[in-house]
Design a protein around this motif. Sequence first.
Motif, PDB file in Angstrom:
ATOM      1  N   ARG A  15      26.369  60.422 -85.621  1.00 40.95           N
ATOM      2  CA  ARG A  15      25.492  59.753 -84.662  1.00 40.95           C
ATOM      3  C   ARG A  15      24.008  60.055 -84.874  1.00 40.95           C
ATOM      4  O   ARG A  15      23.178  59.126 -84.794  1.00 40.95           O
ATOM      5  CB  ARG A  15      25.929  60.133 -83.246  1.00 40.95           C
ATOM      6  CG  ARG A  15      25.075  59.549 -82.145  1.00 40.95           C
ATOM      7  CD  ARG A  15      25.626  59.869 -80.776  1.00 40.95           C
ATOM      8  NE  ARG A  15      25.635  61.295 -80.493  1.00 40.95           N
ATOM      9  CZ  ARG A  15      25.882  61.814 -79.292  1.00 40.95           C
ATOM     10  NH1 ARG A  15      26.171  61.022 -78.286  1.00 40.95           N
ATOM     11  NH2 ARG A  15      25.862  63.114 -79.113  1.00 40.95           N
ATOM     12  N   HIS A  54      25.924  53.098 -80.190  1.00 37.02           N
ATOM     13  CA  HIS A  54      24.597  53.322 -80.750  1.00 37.02           C
ATOM     14  C   HIS A  54      24.138  52.148 -81.612  1.00 37.02           C
ATOM     15  O   HIS A  54      22.946  51.839 -81.662  1.00 37.02           O
ATOM     16  CB  HIS A  54      24.585  54.601 -81.590  1.00 37.02           C
ATOM     17  CG  HIS A  54      24.347  55.848 -80.794  1.00 37.02           C
ATOM     18  ND1 HIS A  54      25.084  56.181 -79.682  1.00 37.02           N
ATOM     19  CD2 HIS A  54      23.437  56.836 -80.946  1.00 37.02           C
ATOM     20  CE1 HIS A  54      24.646  57.317 -79.195  1.00 37.02           C
ATOM     21  NE2 HIS A  54      23.649  57.741 -79.937  1.00 37.02           N
ATOM     22  N   GLY A 267      25.346  56.601 -74.829  1.00 34.17           N
ATOM     23  CA  GLY A 267      24.737  55.800 -75.871  1.00 34.17           C
ATOM     24  C   GLY A 267      23.273  56.133 -76.023  1.00 34.17           C
ATOM     25  O   GLY A 267      22.676  56.837 -75.191  1.00 34.17           O
ATOM     26  N   TYR A 268      22.657  55.607 -77.077  1.00 31.37           N
ATOM     27  CA  TYR A 268      21.259  55.949 -77.364  1.00 31.37           C
ATOM     28  C   TYR A 268      20.332  55.602 -76.208  1.00 31.37           C
ATOM     29  O   TYR A 268      19.527  56.432 -75.773  1.00 31.37           O
ATOM     30  CB  TYR A 268      20.798  55.253 -78.644  1.00 31.37           C
ATOM     31  CG  TYR A 268      19.350  55.565 -78.972  1.00 31.37           C
ATOM     32  CD1 TYR A 268      19.012  56.745 -79.608  1.00 31.37           C
ATOM     33  CD2 TYR A 268      18.331  54.686 -78.608  1.00 31.37           C
ATOM     34  CE1 TYR A 268      17.684  57.054 -79.880  1.00 31.37           C
ATOM     35  CE2 TYR A 268      16.997  54.985 -78.884  1.00 31.37           C
ATOM     36  CZ  TYR A 268      16.687  56.170 -79.518  1.00 31.37           C
ATOM     37  OH  TYR A 268      15.356  56.466 -79.775  1.00 31.37           O
TER      38      TYR A 268
END
Length: 370
Positions: A15, A54, A267-268
């Motif tokens: 990630r 992501h 998530g981002y």
Amino acid sequence: MSNSLPELHLVAAARPNLPKLAALWHALAARPGLCRPLLLHTGQHHDPAMFGTHLADLGLPQPDHALGIAGGGGHAAVTGRTMMACAGFWSAWRPAMVVVAGDVDGSLAAALAARKLGIPVAHLEAGLRCGDRDMPEEINRRAIDAVSDLLWAPDEATAARLLADGHAPGAVRAVGNAMIDTLLARLPAARARPLPEGLVPEEYGVVTLHRAANVDHPAVLARLLSALGVAAAALPLVWPMHPRTAKRLQEAGLALPRGVRVLPPLGYLDFLGLLARARLVATDSGGVQEEATALDLPCLTLRPSTERPVTLEAGSNRLVPPDRLAESVAAVLAGHWPAARPIPLWDGRAGARMVAHLAETLAPHLREVA
């Protein structure tokens, strides 16, 4: 984009690679005649929580190729499996260059596989050093730098270190911080994301811990939990927990202290939105140190050293031993924390500088297909 253009394979293993590669991907998209970029996912992080969401958050496509190499089995096993899979793939599908990012096992494996096949390698985020030669990430980053043909450093001091180590001047380029390119581009969308229920901006701190030195030893992890509990008495803490850390807590039979709230992996955009509205962050992550500096967010790094000393020089980041964590939180809440000083080249143009360096390197390939 013409298929006759030289291919550039961007290797995503875990990630943390994705925000770095996103900066290069979008800069290449703005210059479509240079090369044909393909995203290659090794598989080290493969579940939606750790990887899938992501891609959408960062505006990246689904990987063009996925090798399916899952984590587990230790560093040597992951590195070996990934190296063999990459070598097999590139023996049949040979790119003009491979780009690896950061310092995870999959990045090292891909760099070694490419160079043993005679394929040039570019290292995005080259030259970082923390001085702890026993840290797996330090071993990886040093080894990747040693075999790379292009070394993209996040600042001038890091580039100077690479030159002092004997790398050719034409191979080294201070391009800036790719993570910051992505942060600046995605920050408005991140701030628009709702916070987890019950959180009020500026009234919570964020925790991230995943380094082996902090979470793999029950006694060390217990000390950190105790320190977090004391700090949480002054400021509620939220902890988006890495699955590996959750597993270590369960194995050690350790309970979270009062005032520390666990969140699932984010998530981002959700994580950046959480970080951007926090009062402070306590972390052992290199990337979070960079993001906090760009956000002018007080960062308490729970490590004895950092490979990002530029964040210490900027004033936003401090190395904090666990027994000083509550004291440091109190200093932040009392306003005894300087504003972050700007870092040269952390201006959102790292991707463009990488592409400029690539254009110089790929020029012979472009003449061949012209």
